[in-house]
Design a protein around this motif. Structure first.
Motif, PDB file in Angstrom:
ATOM      1  N   GLY A 132       0.815  -1.208   0.000  1.00 52.21           N
ATOM      2  CA  GLY A 132       0.000   0.000   0.000  1.00 52.21           C
ATOM      3  C   GLY A 132       0.845   1.253   0.000  1.00 52.21           C
ATOM      4  O   GLY A 132       0.570   2.215  -0.740  1.00 52.21           O
ATOM      5  N   LEU A 136       1.151   4.304  -3.100  1.00 52.51           N
ATOM      6  CA  LEU A 136       0.917   5.734  -2.957  1.00 52.51           C
ATOM      7  C   LEU A 136       1.832   6.546  -3.869  1.00 52.51           C
ATOM      8  O   LEU A 136       1.516   7.676  -4.246  1.00 52.51           O
ATOM      9  CB  LEU A 136       1.134   6.172  -1.501  1.00 52.51           C
ATOM     10  CG  LEU A 136       0.196   5.578  -0.448  1.00 52.51           C
ATOM     11  CD1 LEU A 136       0.537   6.140   0.931  1.00 52.51           C
ATOM     12  CD2 LEU A 136      -1.267   5.864  -0.788  1.00 52.51           C
ATOM     13  N   LYS A 258      -3.576   5.363  -6.045  1.00 52.26           N
ATOM     14  CA  LYS A 258      -3.450   5.861  -4.675  1.00 52.26           C
ATOM     15  C   LYS A 258      -4.568   5.351  -3.765  1.00 52.26           C
ATOM     16  O   LYS A 258      -4.324   4.975  -2.612  1.00 52.26           O
ATOM     17  CB  LYS A 258      -3.418   7.392  -4.673  1.00 52.26           C
ATOM     18  CG  LYS A 258      -3.074   7.983  -3.318  1.00 52.26           C
ATOM     19  CD  LYS A 258      -2.819   9.491  -3.413  1.00 52.26           C
ATOM     20  CE  LYS A 258      -1.517   9.781  -4.119  1.00 52.26           C
ATOM     21  NZ  LYS A 258      -1.185  11.227  -4.044  1.00 52.26           N
ATOM     22  N   ALA A 259      -5.799   5.330  -4.250  1.00 49.14           N
ATOM     23  CA  ALA A 259      -6.922   4.874  -3.430  1.00 49.14           C
ATOM     24  C   ALA A 259      -6.726   3.425  -2.990  1.00 49.14           C
ATOM     25  O   ALA A 259      -7.024   3.058  -1.842  1.00 49.14           O
ATOM     26  CB  ALA A 259      -8.233   5.009  -4.200  1.00 49.14           C
ATOM     27  N   TRP A 262      -4.140   3.343  -0.102  1.00 44.86           N
ATOM     28  CA  TRP A 262      -4.704   3.674   1.208  1.00 44.86           C
ATOM     29  C   TRP A 262      -5.565   2.533   1.739  1.00 44.86           C
ATOM     30  O   TRP A 262      -5.564   2.250   2.938  1.00 44.86           O
ATOM     31  CB  TRP A 262      -5.524   4.964   1.126  1.00 44.86           C
ATOM     32  CG  TRP A 262      -4.691   6.196   1.065  1.00 44.86           C
ATOM     33  CD1 TRP A 262      -4.635   7.116   0.051  1.00 44.86           C
ATOM     34  CD2 TRP A 262      -3.774   6.665   2.061  1.00 44.86           C
ATOM     35  NE1 TRP A 262      -3.742   8.122   0.341  1.00 44.86           N
ATOM     36  CE2 TRP A 262      -3.205   7.869   1.575  1.00 44.86           C
ATOM     37  CE3 TRP A 262      -3.378   6.184   3.312  1.00 44.86           C
ATOM     38  CZ2 TRP A 262      -2.265   8.588   2.298  1.00 44.86           C
ATOM     39  CZ3 TRP A 262      -2.426   6.900   4.038  1.00 44.86           C
ATOM     40  CH2 TRP A 262      -1.891   8.097   3.531  1.00 44.86           C
ATOM     41  N   TYR A 263      -6.299   1.867   0.846  1.00 46.50           N
ATOM     42  CA  TYR A 263      -7.135   0.735   1.266  1.00 46.50           C
ATOM     43  C   TYR A 263      -6.271  -0.382   1.841  1.00 46.50           C
ATOM     44  O   TYR A 263      -6.574  -0.948   2.896  1.00 46.50           O
ATOM     45  CB  TYR A 263      -7.957   0.220   0.089  1.00 46.50           C
ATOM     46  CG  TYR A 263      -8.658  -1.092   0.368  1.00 46.50           C
ATOM     47  CD1 TYR A 263      -9.842  -1.123   1.097  1.00 46.50           C
ATOM     48  CD2 TYR A 263      -8.111  -2.298  -0.067  1.00 46.50           C
ATOM     49  CE1 TYR A 263     -10.476  -2.331   1.381  1.00 46.50           C
ATOM     50  CE2 TYR A 263      -8.727  -3.502   0.212  1.00 46.50           C
ATOM     51  CZ  TYR A 263      -9.908  -3.511   0.934  1.00 46.50           C
ATOM     52  OH  TYR A 263     -10.524  -4.709   1.222  1.00 46.50           O
ATOM     53  N   ILE A 265      -3.269  -0.183   3.148  1.00 47.03           N
ATOM     54  CA  ILE A 265      -2.684   0.244   4.425  1.00 47.03           C
ATOM     55  C   ILE A 265      -3.715   0.132   5.553  1.00 47.03           C
ATOM     56  O   ILE A 265      -3.406  -0.335   6.653  1.00 47.03           O
ATOM     57  CB  ILE A 265      -2.158   1.688   4.315  1.00 47.03           C
ATOM     58  CG1 ILE A 265      -0.959   1.737   3.357  1.00 47.03           C
ATOM     59  CG2 ILE A 265      -1.760   2.226   5.694  1.00 47.03           C
ATOM     60  CD1 ILE A 265      -0.509   3.138   2.997  1.00 47.03           C
ATOM     61  N   LEU A 266      -4.950   0.546   5.272  1.00 49.75           N
ATOM     62  CA  LEU A 266      -6.011   0.495   6.280  1.00 49.75           C
ATOM     63  C   LEU A 266      -6.300  -0.941   6.711  1.00 49.75           C
ATOM     64  O   LEU A 266      -6.311  -1.260   7.909  1.00 49.75           O
ATOM     65  CB  LEU A 266      -7.282   1.147   5.736  1.00 49.75           C
ATOM     66  CG  LEU A 266      -8.517   1.108   6.659  1.00 49.75           C
ATOM     67  CD1 LEU A 266      -8.240   1.910   7.924  1.00 49.75           C
ATOM     68  CD2 LEU A 266      -9.750   1.648   5.924  1.00 49.75           C
TER      69      LEU A 266
END
Length: 284
Positions: A132, A136, A258-259, A262-263, A265-266
Protein backbone atom coordinates in the motif's frame (compact mmCIF):
# COMPACT_ATOMS: atom_id res chain seq x y z
CA UNK A 1 -21.17 -29.18 1.04
CA UNK A 2 -18.06 -30.90 2.43
CA UNK A 3 -15.23 -28.83 3.96
CA UNK A 4 -17.12 -25.57 3.31
CA UNK A 5 -20.70 -24.57 4.00
CA UNK A 6 -22.79 -22.98 1.25
CA UNK A 7 -22.42 -19.49 2.75
CA UNK A 8 -18.68 -19.86 3.25
CA UNK A 9 -18.33 -20.92 -0.37
CA UNK A 10 -20.38 -17.96 -1.63
CA UNK A 11 -18.58 -15.36 0.50
CA UNK A 12 -15.06 -16.57 -0.35
CA UNK A 13 -15.95 -16.74 -4.07
CA UNK A 14 -17.35 -13.19 -4.03
CA UNK A 15 -14.15 -11.96 -2.38
CA UNK A 16 -12.11 -13.77 -5.06
CA UNK A 17 -14.10 -12.23 -7.91
CA UNK A 18 -13.91 -8.73 -6.43
CA UNK A 19 -10.20 -8.77 -5.66
CA UNK A 20 -8.52 -11.00 -8.27
CA UNK A 21 -7.85 -8.20 -10.73
CA UNK A 22 -7.60 -5.33 -8.24
CA UNK A 23 -4.13 -4.58 -6.82
CA UNK A 24 -5.14 -5.57 -3.29
CA UNK A 25 -4.21 -9.31 -3.22
CA UNK A 26 -7.05 -11.72 -3.81
CA UNK A 27 -5.22 -14.58 -2.07
CA UNK A 28 -4.54 -12.35 0.92
CA UNK A 29 -8.18 -11.32 1.13
CA UNK A 30 -9.37 -14.92 0.87
CA UNK A 31 -7.00 -15.94 3.67
CA UNK A 32 -8.37 -13.09 5.80
CA UNK A 33 -11.95 -14.04 4.88
CA UNK A 34 -11.24 -17.68 5.68
CA UNK A 35 -10.04 -16.66 9.15
CA UNK A 36 -12.99 -14.33 9.73
CA UNK A 37 -15.37 -17.17 8.86
CA UNK A 38 -13.50 -19.63 11.06
CA UNK A 39 -12.77 -21.96 8.15
CA UNK A 40 -10.13 -24.56 8.95
CA UNK A 41 -7.15 -24.51 6.59
CA UNK A 42 -7.54 -28.06 5.27
CA UNK A 43 -5.86 -29.36 2.12
CA UNK A 44 -9.10 -28.86 0.23
CA UNK A 45 -9.63 -25.29 1.46
CA UNK A 46 -6.10 -24.33 0.39
CA UNK A 47 -6.80 -25.90 -3.01
CA UNK A 48 -10.23 -24.24 -3.21
CA UNK A 49 -8.67 -20.77 -2.80
CA UNK A 50 -6.50 -21.46 -5.84
CA UNK A 51 -8.96 -23.41 -7.98
CA UNK A 52 -11.79 -20.84 -7.93
CA UNK A 53 -9.38 -18.37 -9.52
CA UNK A 54 -10.10 -20.33 -12.71
CA UNK A 55 -13.61 -18.85 -12.78
CA UNK A 56 -12.13 -15.38 -12.49
CA UNK A 57 -9.74 -15.87 -15.41
CA UNK A 58 -12.60 -17.02 -17.63
CA UNK A 59 -14.05 -13.52 -17.19
CA UNK A 60 -10.93 -12.13 -18.90
CA UNK A 61 -11.35 -14.49 -21.85
CA UNK A 62 -15.04 -13.52 -22.05
CA UNK A 63 -14.50 -9.75 -21.90
CA UNK A 64 -11.46 -9.64 -24.17
CA UNK A 65 -12.16 -12.60 -26.46
CA UNK A 66 -11.54 -10.64 -29.66
CA UNK A 67 -8.10 -9.64 -28.44
CA UNK A 68 -7.33 -12.91 -26.71
CA UNK A 69 -8.02 -15.14 -29.72
CA UNK A 70 -5.93 -13.39 -32.31
CA UNK A 71 -3.00 -13.92 -34.64
CA UNK A 72 -0.51 -11.39 -35.97
CA UNK A 73 -1.30 -10.93 -39.66
CA UNK A 74 1.40 -8.32 -40.28
CA UNK A 75 4.23 -9.52 -42.56
CA UNK A 76 7.24 -10.93 -40.72
CA UNK A 77 10.55 -9.03 -41.02
CA UNK A 78 12.41 -9.71 -44.24
CA UNK A 79 14.84 -12.61 -43.99
CA UNK A 80 13.24 -14.01 -40.82
CA UNK A 81 13.77 -17.71 -40.15
CA UNK A 82 10.89 -20.19 -40.17
CA UNK A 83 10.87 -20.22 -36.35
CA UNK A 84 10.86 -16.42 -36.18
CA UNK A 85 7.99 -16.26 -38.69
CA UNK A 86 6.05 -18.75 -36.60
CA UNK A 87 6.64 -16.75 -33.42
CA UNK A 88 5.70 -13.57 -35.29
CA UNK A 89 2.34 -15.08 -36.27
CA UNK A 90 1.64 -16.18 -32.68
CA UNK A 91 3.27 -13.07 -31.20
CA UNK A 92 0.58 -12.44 -28.55
CA UNK A 93 0.70 -15.99 -27.17
CA UNK A 94 4.49 -16.18 -27.40
CA UNK A 95 4.90 -13.08 -25.21
CA UNK A 96 2.37 -14.43 -22.72
CA UNK A 97 4.42 -17.63 -22.54
CA UNK A 98 7.67 -15.70 -22.06
CA UNK A 99 6.09 -13.68 -19.24
CA UNK A 100 4.61 -16.83 -17.68
CA UNK A 101 7.85 -18.87 -17.54
CA UNK A 102 9.45 -17.21 -14.44
CA UNK A 103 6.40 -17.82 -12.24
CA UNK A 104 6.05 -21.38 -13.57
CA UNK A 105 9.65 -22.21 -12.63
CA UNK A 106 9.52 -20.56 -9.19
CA UNK A 107 6.09 -22.05 -8.46
CA UNK A 108 7.32 -25.55 -9.32
CA UNK A 109 10.47 -25.25 -7.21
CA UNK A 110 8.90 -23.54 -4.18
CA UNK A 111 5.33 -24.86 -4.27
CA UNK A 112 5.43 -26.35 -0.75
CA UNK A 113 6.90 -23.18 0.76
CA UNK A 114 4.21 -21.09 -0.93
CA UNK A 115 1.55 -23.40 0.56
CA UNK A 116 2.99 -22.76 4.02
CA UNK A 117 2.76 -19.00 3.52
CA UNK A 118 -0.92 -19.38 2.60
CA UNK A 119 -1.61 -20.01 6.29
CA UNK A 120 0.15 -16.87 7.54
CA UNK A 121 -2.16 -13.94 8.31
CA UNK A 122 0.76 -11.80 9.66
CA UNK A 123 2.59 -12.15 6.32
CA UNK A 124 -0.55 -11.04 4.47
CA UNK A 125 -1.04 -8.03 6.76
CA UNK A 126 2.58 -6.85 6.50
CA UNK A 127 2.64 -7.20 2.71
CA UNK A 128 -0.69 -5.36 2.40
CA UNK A 129 0.78 -2.40 4.29
CA UNK A 130 4.13 -2.40 2.47
CA UNK A 131 2.44 -2.76 -0.91
CA UNK A 132 0.00 0.00 0.00
CA UNK A 133 2.80 2.43 0.87
CA UNK A 134 4.47 1.65 -2.44
CA UNK A 135 1.24 2.22 -4.36
CA UNK A 136 0.92 5.73 -2.96
CA UNK A 137 3.97 6.68 -4.99
CA UNK A 138 4.00 4.27 -7.96
CA UNK A 139 2.03 6.62 -10.23
CA UNK A 140 4.80 9.21 -9.89
CA UNK A 141 7.63 6.68 -10.07
CA UNK A 142 6.29 5.12 -13.28
CA UNK A 143 4.68 8.13 -14.95
CA UNK A 144 6.37 7.85 -18.35
CA UNK A 145 4.20 5.21 -20.00
CA UNK A 146 3.45 5.62 -23.69
CA UNK A 147 0.95 4.14 -26.13
CA UNK A 148 3.87 3.85 -28.55
CA UNK A 149 5.87 1.46 -26.33
CA UNK A 150 6.28 -1.92 -28.01
CA UNK A 151 5.88 -4.96 -25.76
CA UNK A 152 9.02 -6.89 -26.71
CA UNK A 153 9.99 -10.35 -25.51
CA UNK A 154 12.48 -8.81 -23.08
CA UNK A 155 9.83 -6.52 -21.59
CA UNK A 156 7.38 -9.42 -21.32
CA UNK A 157 10.00 -11.50 -19.47
CA UNK A 158 10.70 -8.66 -17.04
CA UNK A 159 6.99 -8.35 -16.28
CA UNK A 160 7.04 -12.09 -15.61
CA UNK A 161 9.83 -11.59 -13.07
CA UNK A 162 7.68 -9.02 -11.27
CA UNK A 163 4.86 -11.58 -11.15
CA UNK A 164 7.08 -13.91 -9.09
CA UNK A 165 7.01 -11.41 -6.21
CA UNK A 166 3.26 -12.01 -5.93
CA UNK A 167 3.84 -15.56 -4.71
CA UNK A 168 4.15 -13.96 -1.27
CA UNK A 169 0.53 -13.72 -0.01
CA UNK A 170 -0.59 -10.13 0.34
CA UNK A 171 1.58 -8.74 -2.46
CA UNK A 172 -1.06 -9.07 -5.23
CA UNK A 173 -0.35 -10.65 -8.60
CA UNK A 174 -2.29 -7.85 -10.25
CA UNK A 175 -0.26 -5.14 -8.52
CA UNK A 176 3.08 -6.82 -9.25
CA UNK A 177 2.40 -7.35 -12.95
CA UNK A 178 0.83 -3.91 -13.50
CA UNK A 179 3.79 -2.24 -11.82
CA UNK A 180 6.06 -4.47 -13.90
CA UNK A 181 4.28 -3.28 -17.05
CA UNK A 182 4.53 0.37 -16.03
CA UNK A 183 8.23 -0.13 -15.27
CA UNK A 184 8.55 -1.23 -18.92
CA UNK A 185 6.96 2.08 -20.00
CA UNK A 186 3.48 0.74 -20.71
CA UNK A 187 0.56 3.02 -19.84
CA UNK A 188 -1.54 2.15 -16.78
CA UNK A 189 -4.32 0.81 -19.01
CA UNK A 190 -2.03 -1.31 -21.20
CA UNK A 191 -0.17 -2.63 -18.15
CA UNK A 192 -3.46 -3.58 -16.48
CA UNK A 193 -4.76 -5.33 -19.59
CA UNK A 194 -1.54 -7.31 -20.06
CA UNK A 195 -1.79 -8.25 -16.38
CA UNK A 196 -5.29 -9.61 -17.07
CA UNK A 197 -4.07 -11.62 -20.07
CA UNK A 198 -1.08 -12.98 -18.15
CA UNK A 199 -3.45 -14.17 -15.41
CA UNK A 200 -4.95 -16.71 -17.82
CA UNK A 201 -1.95 -19.05 -18.29
CA UNK A 202 -0.64 -18.36 -14.77
CA UNK A 203 -3.84 -19.18 -12.92
CA UNK A 204 -4.80 -21.99 -15.28
CA UNK A 205 -1.45 -23.64 -14.48
CA UNK A 206 -1.94 -23.06 -10.75
CA UNK A 207 -5.42 -24.61 -10.91
CA UNK A 208 -4.21 -27.61 -12.93
CA UNK A 209 -1.30 -28.11 -10.53
CA UNK A 210 -3.62 -28.12 -7.49
CA UNK A 211 -5.94 -30.65 -9.16
CA UNK A 212 -3.02 -32.88 -10.10
CA UNK A 213 -1.49 -32.63 -6.63
CA UNK A 214 -4.77 -33.64 -4.99
CA UNK A 215 -5.14 -36.62 -7.36
CA UNK A 216 -1.55 -37.77 -6.77
CA UNK A 217 -2.01 -37.45 -3.01
CA UNK A 218 -5.17 -39.55 -3.13
CA UNK A 219 -7.61 -36.67 -2.99
CA UNK A 220 -10.10 -37.93 -5.59
CA UNK A 221 -12.70 -38.56 -2.91
CA UNK A 222 -12.02 -35.13 -1.44
CA UNK A 223 -12.72 -33.47 -4.78
CA UNK A 224 -15.91 -35.46 -5.29
CA UNK A 225 -17.17 -34.61 -1.80
CA UNK A 226 -16.56 -30.91 -2.41
CA UNK A 227 -17.52 -30.73 -6.09
CA UNK A 228 -20.57 -28.44 -5.47
CA UNK A 229 -18.34 -25.95 -3.65
CA UNK A 230 -15.85 -25.94 -6.53
CA UNK A 231 -18.55 -25.48 -9.19
CA UNK A 232 -20.41 -22.72 -7.36
CA UNK A 233 -17.17 -21.05 -6.33
CA UNK A 234 -16.01 -20.79 -9.94
CA UNK A 235 -19.39 -19.57 -11.23
CA UNK A 236 -19.67 -16.84 -8.59
CA UNK A 237 -16.05 -15.75 -9.05
CA UNK A 238 -16.63 -15.53 -12.82
CA UNK A 239 -19.69 -13.28 -12.56
CA UNK A 240 -18.26 -10.97 -9.90
CA UNK A 241 -14.91 -10.66 -11.71
CA UNK A 242 -16.70 -9.53 -14.89
CA UNK A 243 -18.04 -6.52 -13.00
CA UNK A 244 -14.80 -5.87 -11.12
CA UNK A 245 -12.66 -5.73 -14.28
CA UNK A 246 -14.89 -3.13 -15.94
CA UNK A 247 -14.80 -0.98 -12.80
CA UNK A 248 -11.05 -1.30 -12.34
CA UNK A 249 -10.05 -0.31 -15.88
CA UNK A 250 -12.20 2.83 -15.76
CA UNK A 251 -11.05 3.76 -12.24
CA UNK A 252 -7.32 3.19 -12.62
CA UNK A 253 -7.17 4.94 -16.01
CA UNK A 254 -8.75 8.04 -14.52
CA UNK A 255 -7.49 8.10 -10.92
CA UNK A 256 -4.43 5.84 -10.67
CA UNK A 257 -3.53 3.60 -7.74
CA UNK A 258 -3.45 5.86 -4.68
CA UNK A 259 -6.92 4.87 -3.43
CA UNK A 260 -5.94 1.18 -3.55
CA UNK A 261 -2.76 2.03 -1.63
CA UNK A 262 -4.70 3.67 1.21
CA UNK A 263 -7.14 0.74 1.27
CA UNK A 264 -4.28 -1.77 1.62
CA UNK A 265 -2.68 0.24 4.42
CA UNK A 266 -6.01 0.49 6.28
CA UNK A 267 -6.85 -3.22 6.04
CA UNK A 268 -3.31 -4.42 6.75
CA UNK A 269 -2.94 -1.93 9.62
CA UNK A 270 -6.16 -3.03 11.32
CA UNK A 271 -5.14 -6.69 11.09
CA UNK A 272 -1.68 -5.97 12.53
CA UNK A 273 -3.18 -4.02 15.44
CA UNK A 274 -5.57 -6.90 16.18
CA UNK A 275 -2.80 -9.49 16.06
CA UNK A 276 -0.39 -7.40 18.18
CA UNK A 277 -3.05 -6.89 20.84
CA UNK A 278 -3.67 -10.62 21.13
CA UNK A 279 -6.89 -10.81 19.13
CA UNK A 280 -7.77 -13.24 16.36
CA UNK A 281 -9.67 -12.53 13.16
CA UNK A 282 -12.24 -15.21 13.75
CA UNK A 283 -15.76 -13.87 14.32
CA UNK A 284 -17.24 -15.42 17.43
Amino acid sequence: MGDLTAWQTIIIAIVEGLTEFLPVSSTGHMIITQNLLGVESTEFVKAFIVIIQFGAILSVVCLYWKRFFRLNHKPAPAGASALRRFLHTFDFYWKLLVAFIPAAVIGFLLGDKIDELLESVPVVAVMLVLGGVFMLFCDKIFSKGSEETVLTERRAFRIGLFQCIAMIPGVSRSMATIVGGMAQRLTRKRAAEFSFFLAVPTMFAATAYKFLKLFVDGGTGLLKANLPALLWGNVIAFVVALLAIRFFIRFVTKYGFKAFGWYRILVGGIILVLLLTGHTLEIA
